[in-house]
Design a protein around this motif. Structure first.
Motif, PDB file in Angstrom:
ATOM      1  N   LEU A  58      -9.129  -0.942  -9.611  1.00  8.81           N
ATOM      2  CA  LEU A  58      -8.694  -1.066  -8.212  1.00  8.81           C
ATOM      3  C   LEU A  58      -7.469  -1.957  -8.068  1.00  8.81           C
ATOM      4  O   LEU A  58      -6.624  -1.721  -7.200  1.00  8.81           O
ATOM      5  CB  LEU A  58      -9.838  -1.596  -7.358  1.00  8.81           C
ATOM      6  CG  LEU A  58     -10.795  -0.574  -6.730  1.00  8.81           C
ATOM      7  CD1 LEU A  58     -10.070   0.292  -5.709  1.00  8.81           C
ATOM      8  CD2 LEU A  58     -11.445   0.313  -7.773  1.00  8.81           C
ATOM      9  N   GLN A  59      -7.345  -2.983  -8.905  1.00  7.53           N
ATOM     10  CA  GLN A  59      -6.203  -3.876  -8.791  1.00  7.53           C
ATOM     11  C   GLN A  59      -4.922  -3.276  -9.365  1.00  7.53           C
ATOM     12  O   GLN A  59      -3.834  -3.818  -9.140  1.00  7.53           O
ATOM     13  CB  GLN A  59      -6.491  -5.208  -9.497  1.00  7.53           C
ATOM     14  CG  GLN A  59      -7.453  -6.098  -8.736  1.00  7.53           C
ATOM     15  CD  GLN A  59      -7.562  -7.484  -9.330  1.00  7.53           C
ATOM     16  OE1 GLN A  59      -7.215  -7.714 -10.495  1.00  7.53           O
ATOM     17  NE2 GLN A  59      -8.063  -8.419  -8.553  1.00  7.53           N
ATOM     18  N   ASN A  60      -5.033  -2.176 -10.068  1.00  7.46           N
ATOM     19  CA  ASN A  60      -3.860  -1.591 -10.709  1.00  7.46           C
ATOM     20  C   ASN A  60      -3.497  -0.217 -10.158  1.00  7.46           C
ATOM     21  O   ASN A  60      -2.717   0.515 -10.769  1.00  7.46           O
ATOM     22  CB  ASN A  60      -4.074  -1.509 -12.220  1.00  7.46           C
ATOM     23  CG  ASN A  60      -4.016  -2.873 -12.887  1.00  7.46           C
ATOM     24  OD1 ASN A  60      -2.953  -3.448 -13.049  1.00  7.46           O
ATOM     25  ND2 ASN A  60      -5.180  -3.408 -13.250  1.00  7.46           N
ATOM     26  N   ILE A  61      -4.069   0.135  -9.012  1.00  4.33           N
ATOM     27  CA  ILE A  61      -3.691   1.357  -8.307  1.00  4.33           C
ATOM     28  C   ILE A  61      -3.231   0.965  -6.911  1.00  4.33           C
ATOM     29  O   ILE A  61      -3.954   0.250  -6.210  1.00  4.33           O
ATOM     30  CB  ILE A  61      -4.865   2.350  -8.209  1.00  4.33           C
ATOM     31  CG1 ILE A  61      -5.325   2.778  -9.602  1.00  4.33           C
ATOM     32  CG2 ILE A  61      -4.459   3.589  -7.399  1.00  4.33           C
ATOM     33  CD1 ILE A  61      -6.526   3.719  -9.585  1.00  4.33           C
ATOM     34  N   PRO A  62      -2.048   1.388  -6.478  1.00  5.46           N
ATOM     35  CA  PRO A  62      -1.585   1.028  -5.132  1.00  5.46           C
ATOM     36  C   PRO A  62      -2.545   1.524  -4.060  1.00  5.46           C
ATOM     37  O   PRO A  62      -3.098   2.622  -4.159  1.00  5.46           O
ATOM     38  CB  PRO A  62      -0.224   1.723  -5.023  1.00  5.46           C
ATOM     39  CG  PRO A  62       0.217   1.928  -6.436  1.00  5.46           C
ATOM     40  CD  PRO A  62      -1.043   2.158  -7.224  1.00  5.46           C
ATOM     41  N   LEU A  63      -2.744   0.708  -3.032  1.00  4.54           N
ATOM     42  CA  LEU A  63      -3.650   1.076  -1.949  1.00  4.54           C
ATOM     43  C   LEU A  63      -3.206   2.371  -1.267  1.00  4.54           C
ATOM     44  O   LEU A  63      -4.052   3.202  -0.901  1.00  4.54           O
ATOM     45  CB  LEU A  63      -3.713  -0.058  -0.927  1.00  4.54           C
ATOM     46  CG  LEU A  63      -4.537   0.208   0.342  1.00  4.54           C
ATOM     47  CD1 LEU A  63      -5.968   0.590  -0.001  1.00  4.54           C
ATOM     48  CD2 LEU A  63      -4.506  -1.014   1.251  1.00  4.54           C
ATOM     49  N   LEU A  64      -1.909   2.564  -1.109  1.00  3.02           N
ATOM     50  CA  LEU A  64      -1.426   3.778  -0.443  1.00  3.02           C
ATOM     51  C   LEU A  64      -1.834   5.022  -1.220  1.00  3.02           C
ATOM     52  O   LEU A  64      -2.196   6.042  -0.631  1.00  3.02           O
ATOM     53  CB  LEU A  64       0.098   3.729  -0.291  1.00  3.02           C
ATOM     54  CG  LEU A  64       0.738   4.918   0.446  1.00  3.02           C
ATOM     55  CD1 LEU A  64       0.140   5.075   1.838  1.00  3.02           C
ATOM     56  CD2 LEU A  64       2.254   4.736   0.523  1.00  3.02           C
ATOM     57  N   VAL A  65      -1.796   4.951  -2.536  1.00  4.89           N
ATOM     58  CA  VAL A  65      -2.222   6.080  -3.367  1.00  4.89           C
ATOM     59  C   VAL A  65      -3.694   6.381  -3.128  1.00  4.89           C
ATOM     60  O   VAL A  65      -4.098   7.539  -2.982  1.00  4.89           O
ATOM     61  CB  VAL A  65      -1.963   5.785  -4.861  1.00  4.89           C
ATOM     62  CG1 VAL A  65      -2.593   6.864  -5.741  1.00  4.89           C
ATOM     63  CG2 VAL A  65      -0.468   5.690  -5.134  1.00  4.89           C
ATOM     64  N   LEU A  66      -4.517   5.329  -3.058  1.00  6.95           N
ATOM     65  CA  LEU A  66      -5.943   5.523  -2.827  1.00  6.95           C
ATOM     66  C   LEU A  66      -6.206   6.136  -1.451  1.00  6.95           C
ATOM     67  O   LEU A  66      -7.070   7.006  -1.311  1.00  6.95           O
ATOM     68  CB  LEU A  66      -6.672   4.184  -2.947  1.00  6.95           C
ATOM     69  CG  LEU A  66      -6.660   3.526  -4.326  1.00  6.95           C
ATOM     70  CD1 LEU A  66      -7.293   2.149  -4.256  1.00  6.95           C
ATOM     71  CD2 LEU A  66      -7.394   4.393  -5.342  1.00  6.95           C
ATOM     72  N   LEU A  67      -5.462   5.684  -0.449  1.00  5.72           N
ATOM     73  CA  LEU A  67      -5.630   6.236   0.897  1.00  5.72           C
ATOM     74  C   LEU A  67      -5.284   7.717   0.935  1.00  5.72           C
ATOM     75  O   LEU A  67      -6.019   8.530   1.507  1.00  5.72           O
ATOM     76  CB  LEU A  67      -4.751   5.463   1.883  1.00  5.72           C
ATOM     77  CG  LEU A  67      -5.259   4.074   2.304  1.00  5.72           C
ATOM     78  CD1 LEU A  67      -4.161   3.309   3.039  1.00  5.72           C
ATOM     79  CD2 LEU A  67      -6.495   4.185   3.171  1.00  5.72           C
ATOM     80  N   ILE A  68      -4.181   8.064   0.317  1.00  2.00           N
ATOM     81  CA  ILE A  68      -3.756   9.470   0.311  1.00  2.00           C
ATOM     82  C   ILE A  68      -4.755  10.330  -0.456  1.00  2.00           C
ATOM     83  O   ILE A  68      -5.124  11.427  -0.015  1.00  2.00           O
ATOM     84  CB  ILE A  68      -2.343   9.596  -0.290  1.00  2.00           C
ATOM     85  CG1 ILE A  68      -1.320   8.943   0.658  1.00  2.00           C
ATOM     86  CG2 ILE A  68      -1.974  11.065  -0.524  1.00  2.00           C
ATOM     87  CD1 ILE A  68       0.077   8.866   0.088  1.00  2.00           C
ATOM     88  N   SER A 157      -1.623  -1.805   7.726  1.00  3.08           N
ATOM     89  CA  SER A 157      -0.447  -1.048   8.190  1.00  3.08           C
ATOM     90  C   SER A 157      -0.234   0.222   7.373  1.00  3.08           C
ATOM     91  O   SER A 157       0.375   1.179   7.854  1.00  3.08           O
ATOM     92  CB  SER A 157       0.808  -1.921   8.138  1.00  3.08           C
ATOM     93  OG  SER A 157       1.105  -2.299   6.801  1.00  3.08           O
ATOM     94  N   LEU A 158      -0.759   0.244   6.137  1.00  2.70           N
ATOM     95  CA  LEU A 158      -0.609   1.432   5.296  1.00  2.70           C
ATOM     96  C   LEU A 158      -1.441   2.600   5.818  1.00  2.70           C
ATOM     97  O   LEU A 158      -1.168   3.754   5.483  1.00  2.70           O
ATOM     98  CB  LEU A 158      -1.026   1.108   3.857  1.00  2.70           C
ATOM     99  CG  LEU A 158      -0.138   0.104   3.111  1.00  2.70           C
ATOM    100  CD1 LEU A 158      -0.729  -0.216   1.749  1.00  2.70           C
ATOM    101  CD2 LEU A 158       1.278   0.643   2.961  1.00  2.70           C
ATOM    102  N   ALA A 159      -2.437   2.297   6.653  1.00  4.64           N
ATOM    103  CA  ALA A 159      -3.239   3.372   7.234  1.00  4.64           C
ATOM    104  C   ALA A 159      -2.398   4.275   8.127  1.00  4.64           C
ATOM    105  O   ALA A 159      -2.764   5.427   8.383  1.00  4.64           O
ATOM    106  CB  ALA A 159      -4.409   2.794   8.024  1.00  4.64           C
ATOM    107  N   ALA A 160      -1.259   3.768   8.598  1.00  3.89           N
ATOM    108  CA  ALA A 160      -0.361   4.595   9.416  1.00  3.89           C
ATOM    109  C   ALA A 160       0.136   5.805   8.640  1.00  3.89           C
ATOM    110  O   ALA A 160       0.386   6.867   9.216  1.00  3.89           O
ATOM    111  CB  ALA A 160       0.827   3.757   9.891  1.00  3.89           C
TER     112      ALA A 160
END
Length: 214
Positions: A58-68, A157-160
């Motif tokens: 989890l610490q090595n994957i960008p949050l935006l990638v996980l959201l998408i 804010s990445l949820a946008a």
């Protein structure tokens, strides 16, 4: 300033969604992070390995990638959830890795004799962790947890990007109509700054109170 003041209701609604995202995701991250931290310090090798894999992944994957991936990938395997719910769960699981590491550092700061004394009194690993180690560790991790809360607030804010109309998305929608990015996004930035400042103040108060009673 008219572009900002004339659209305060829309921006306020976005701010409320940001607050909901932040509080729900942090609550979820706290629960999941505590479980992962317990696994990380567990005497069971399989649990320690699982906790390590979770944190490192989890610490090595960008949050935006996980959201998408969650928003567009879960429906492909038959998992249906609203955008807001998906964002809360993904952000919570992502931040749980950071909460777990903060808690683990606090647990490691507790003298090993405390755990040994708990075991001598007949407490098992779970009881020792819950009643002896974690309460003492909490005082040392208030500041790190406060920093994680602030980071989580910014990360909402990445949820946008996946369609959740929180503060950043609301500001962008207003800007598309008004075409006045500077006052609109400066206003949004001030709102984020105030949230972070409030979180920092509360963290400082909690840290001082816990330091007195330790």
């Amino acid at each position: 300033m008219d572009a900002l003041t004339g659209n305060l209701p829309a921006l306020w609604d976005g701010l409320l969604v940001t607050l909901q995202l932040t509080l729900l995701a942090f609550a979820g991250a706290s629960v999941a992070g505590t479980l992962v931290a317990a696994a990380r310090v567990s005497p069971v090798p399989v649990l320690r390995a699982a906790g390590t894999v979770y944190v490192e992944t989890l610490q090595n994957i960008p949050l935006l990638v996980l959201l998408i991936l969650a928003v567009f990938g879960l429906p492909e395997i038959g998992v249906q959830a609203g955008l807001f719910t998906t964002a809360v769960v993904v952000i919570a699981l992502y931040q749980a890795a950071y909460v777990a590491e903060a808690l683990r550092s606090g647990i490691n700061a507790v003298p090993s004799g405390q755990g040994e004394a708990a075991r001598a009194l007949g407490l098992g690993f779970t009881g020792s962790l819950r009643h002896v180690v974690l309460p003492q560790a909490l005082g040392t991790v208030v500041q790190p947890l406060g920093n994680i809360f602030i980071m989580l607030t910014m990360n909402t804010s990445l949820a946008a990007a996946v369609g959740v109309v929180e503060l950043t998305a609301a500001a962008n929608r207003v800007n598309l109509v008004e075409a006045r990015p500077i006052p609109i996004f400066v206003g949004a930035g001030v709102a984020y700054m105030l949230l972070s400042s409030l979180a920092g103040f509360v963290t400082g108060v909690l840290e001082r109170r816990l330091a007195v009673h330790r």
